[in-house]
Design a protein around this motif. Sequence first.
Motif, PDB file in Angstrom:
ATOM      1  N   ILE A   2       0.845  -1.193   0.000  1.00  0.00           N
ATOM      2  CA  ILE A   2       0.000   0.000   0.000  1.00  0.00           C
ATOM      3  C   ILE A   2       0.881   1.243   0.000  1.00  0.00           C
ATOM      4  N   HIS A   3       0.531   2.169  -0.876  1.00  0.00           N
ATOM      5  CA  HIS A   3       1.244   3.443  -0.931  1.00  0.00           C
ATOM      6  C   HIS A   3       0.277   4.539  -0.521  1.00  0.00           C
ATOM      7  N   GLN A   4       0.696   5.325   0.443  1.00  0.00           N
ATOM      8  CA  GLN A   4      -0.123   6.450   0.862  1.00  0.00           C
ATOM      9  C   GLN A   4       0.749   7.696   0.752  1.00  0.00           C
ATOM     10  N   VAL A   5       0.424   8.516  -0.240  1.00  0.00           N
ATOM     11  CA  VAL A   5       1.228   9.708  -0.503  1.00  0.00           C
ATOM     12  C   VAL A   5       0.326  10.906  -0.773  1.00  0.00           C
ATOM     13  N   ASP A   6       0.868  12.073  -0.465  1.00  0.00           N
ATOM     14  CA  ASP A   6       0.219  13.326  -0.846  1.00  0.00           C
ATOM     15  C   ASP A   6       1.172  14.031  -1.800  1.00  0.00           C
ATOM     16  N   VAL A   7       0.642  14.426  -2.934  1.00  0.00           N
ATOM     17  CA  VAL A   7       1.439  15.125  -3.935  1.00  0.00           C
ATOM     18  C   VAL A   7       0.902  16.551  -4.028  1.00  0.00           C
ATOM     19  N   ARG A   8       1.779  17.526  -3.822  1.00  0.00           N
ATOM     20  CA  ARG A   8       1.403  18.937  -3.982  1.00  0.00           C
ATOM     21  C   ARG A   8       2.165  19.471  -5.180  1.00  0.00           C
ATOM     22  N   ILE A   9       1.433  20.011  -6.127  1.00  0.00           N
ATOM     23  CA  ILE A   9       2.005  20.493  -7.382  1.00  0.00           C
ATOM     24  C   ILE A   9       1.700  21.987  -7.491  1.00  0.00           C
ATOM     25  N   VAL A  10       2.745  22.778  -7.714  1.00  0.00           N
ATOM     26  CA  VAL A  10       2.559  24.221  -7.852  1.00  0.00           C
ATOM     27  C   VAL A  10       3.205  24.669  -9.162  1.00  0.00           C
ATOM     28  N   ALA A  11       2.428  25.360  -9.977  1.00  0.00           N
ATOM     29  CA  ALA A  11       2.942  25.856 -11.254  1.00  0.00           C
ATOM     30  C   ALA A  11       2.567  27.327 -11.411  1.00  0.00           C
ATOM     31  N   PRO A  12       3.562  28.176 -11.623  1.00  0.00           N
ATOM     32  CA  PRO A  12       3.246  29.581 -11.866  1.00  0.00           C
ATOM     33  C   PRO A  12       2.549  29.744 -13.213  1.00  0.00           C
ATOM     34  N   VAL A  13       1.675  30.729 -13.300  1.00  0.00           N
ATOM     35  CA  VAL A  13       1.022  31.061 -14.566  1.00  0.00           C
ATOM     36  C   VAL A  13       1.405  32.503 -14.885  1.00  0.00           C
ATOM     37  N   GLU A 106       6.675  22.729  -9.706  1.00  0.00           N
ATOM     38  CA  GLU A 106       7.308  22.216  -8.485  1.00  0.00           C
ATOM     39  C   GLU A 106       6.421  21.128  -7.890  1.00  0.00           C
ATOM     40  N   VAL A 107       7.026  19.989  -7.597  1.00  0.00           N
ATOM     41  CA  VAL A 107       6.284  18.861  -7.048  1.00  0.00           C
ATOM     42  C   VAL A 107       6.875  18.511  -5.683  1.00  0.00           C
ATOM     43  N   GLN A 108       6.013  18.471  -4.675  1.00  0.00           N
ATOM     44  CA  GLN A 108       6.427  18.103  -3.319  1.00  0.00           C
ATOM     45  C   GLN A 108       5.664  16.851  -2.912  1.00  0.00           C
ATOM     46  N   MET A 109       6.408  15.787  -2.642  1.00  0.00           N
ATOM     47  CA  MET A 109       5.818  14.510  -2.238  1.00  0.00           C
ATOM     48  C   MET A 109       5.921  14.360  -0.730  1.00  0.00           C
ATOM     49  N   THR A 110       4.822  14.008  -0.101  1.00  0.00           N
ATOM     50  CA  THR A 110       4.850  13.606   1.305  1.00  0.00           C
ATOM     51  C   THR A 110       4.470  12.131   1.319  1.00  0.00           C
ATOM     52  N   VAL A 111       5.379  11.300   1.816  1.00  0.00           N
ATOM     53  CA  VAL A 111       5.165   9.852   1.805  1.00  0.00           C
ATOM     54  C   VAL A 111       4.774   9.403   3.210  1.00  0.00           C
ATOM     55  N   HIS A 112       3.549   8.849   3.341  1.00  0.00           N
ATOM     56  CA  HIS A 112       3.073   8.354   4.636  1.00  0.00           C
ATOM     57  C   HIS A 112       3.352   6.851   4.759  1.00  0.00           C
ATOM     58  N   GLU A 113       3.102   6.108   3.709  1.00  0.00           N
ATOM     59  CA  GLU A 113       3.340   4.661   3.671  1.00  0.00           C
ATOM     60  C   GLU A 113       3.853   4.308   2.301  1.00  0.00           C
ATOM     61  N   PRO A 114       4.837   3.479   2.112  1.00  0.00           N
ATOM     62  CA  PRO A 114       5.743   2.932   3.126  1.00  0.00           C
ATOM     63  C   PRO A 114       6.737   4.031   3.525  1.00  0.00           C
ATOM     64  N   ASP A 115       8.030   3.777   3.450  1.00  0.00           N
ATOM     65  CA  ASP A 115       9.032   4.810   3.704  1.00  0.00           C
ATOM     66  C   ASP A 115       9.424   5.454   2.368  1.00  0.00           C
ATOM     67  N   VAL A 116      10.130   6.569   2.436  1.00  0.00           N
ATOM     68  CA  VAL A 116      10.460   7.353   1.242  1.00  0.00           C
ATOM     69  C   VAL A 116      11.258   6.523   0.238  1.00  0.00           C
ATOM     70  N   GLU A 117      12.294   5.833   0.696  1.00  0.00           N
ATOM     71  CA  GLU A 117      13.131   5.063  -0.228  1.00  0.00           C
ATOM     72  C   GLU A 117      12.342   3.959  -0.931  1.00  0.00           C
ATOM     73  N   SER A 118      11.471   3.263  -0.197  1.00  0.00           N
ATOM     74  CA  SER A 118      10.653   2.205  -0.809  1.00  0.00           C
ATOM     75  C   SER A 118       9.696   2.777  -1.850  1.00  0.00           C
ATOM     76  N   PHE A 119       9.151   3.960  -1.568  1.00  0.00           N
ATOM     77  CA  PHE A 119       8.245   4.579  -2.531  1.00  0.00           C
ATOM     78  C   PHE A 119       8.998   4.986  -3.795  1.00  0.00           C
ATOM     79  N   ILE A 120      10.182   5.560  -3.626  1.00  0.00           N
ATOM     80  CA  ILE A 120      10.994   5.919  -4.800  1.00  0.00           C
ATOM     81  C   ILE A 120      11.331   4.660  -5.600  1.00  0.00           C
ATOM     82  N   ASP A 121      11.672   3.575  -4.918  1.00  0.00           N
ATOM     83  CA  ASP A 121      11.955   2.301  -5.604  1.00  0.00           C
ATOM     84  C   ASP A 121      10.737   1.834  -6.404  1.00  0.00           C
TER      85      ASP A 121
END
Length: 136
Positions: A2-13, A106-121
Amino acid sequence: MIHQVDVRIVAPVRDTEVTDRVADAIHNLFPNAEIEHEPGRLVAEAHSMEALSEQLHEQAILDTARKEFFRRADDEGFAFALKKQAAFKGIINFSVGSPDELGDIEVQMTVHEPDVESFIDHVAPPTEEGTPVDPD
């Protein structure tokens, strides 16, 4: 897994840009993102990076992605920047160095589950001679 992540994306216009085209650039790489218009920028939230992961595999840039993800990673998550023009065409092009004149996504990832390295993998698995390998 299970992956639980929040992705925040900000783009200037910028004044010279069409807001809908910037929104399209975000949706091309994060199709499930919910976009809000704020003065001078778009802010989006998503909870999946599956489409981005598929594109990384298709473009065969997993090693580049891993390098970018780990470059700005900590225990909470990781961040990276993408070129807007490429994203509009559905292509991932990491922004390194000085930002593009139109600004970067700009993309900011907050990883809740699993850990950051496992999610990147999961999103951008390690490779051997360009072929993804199972990190286990």
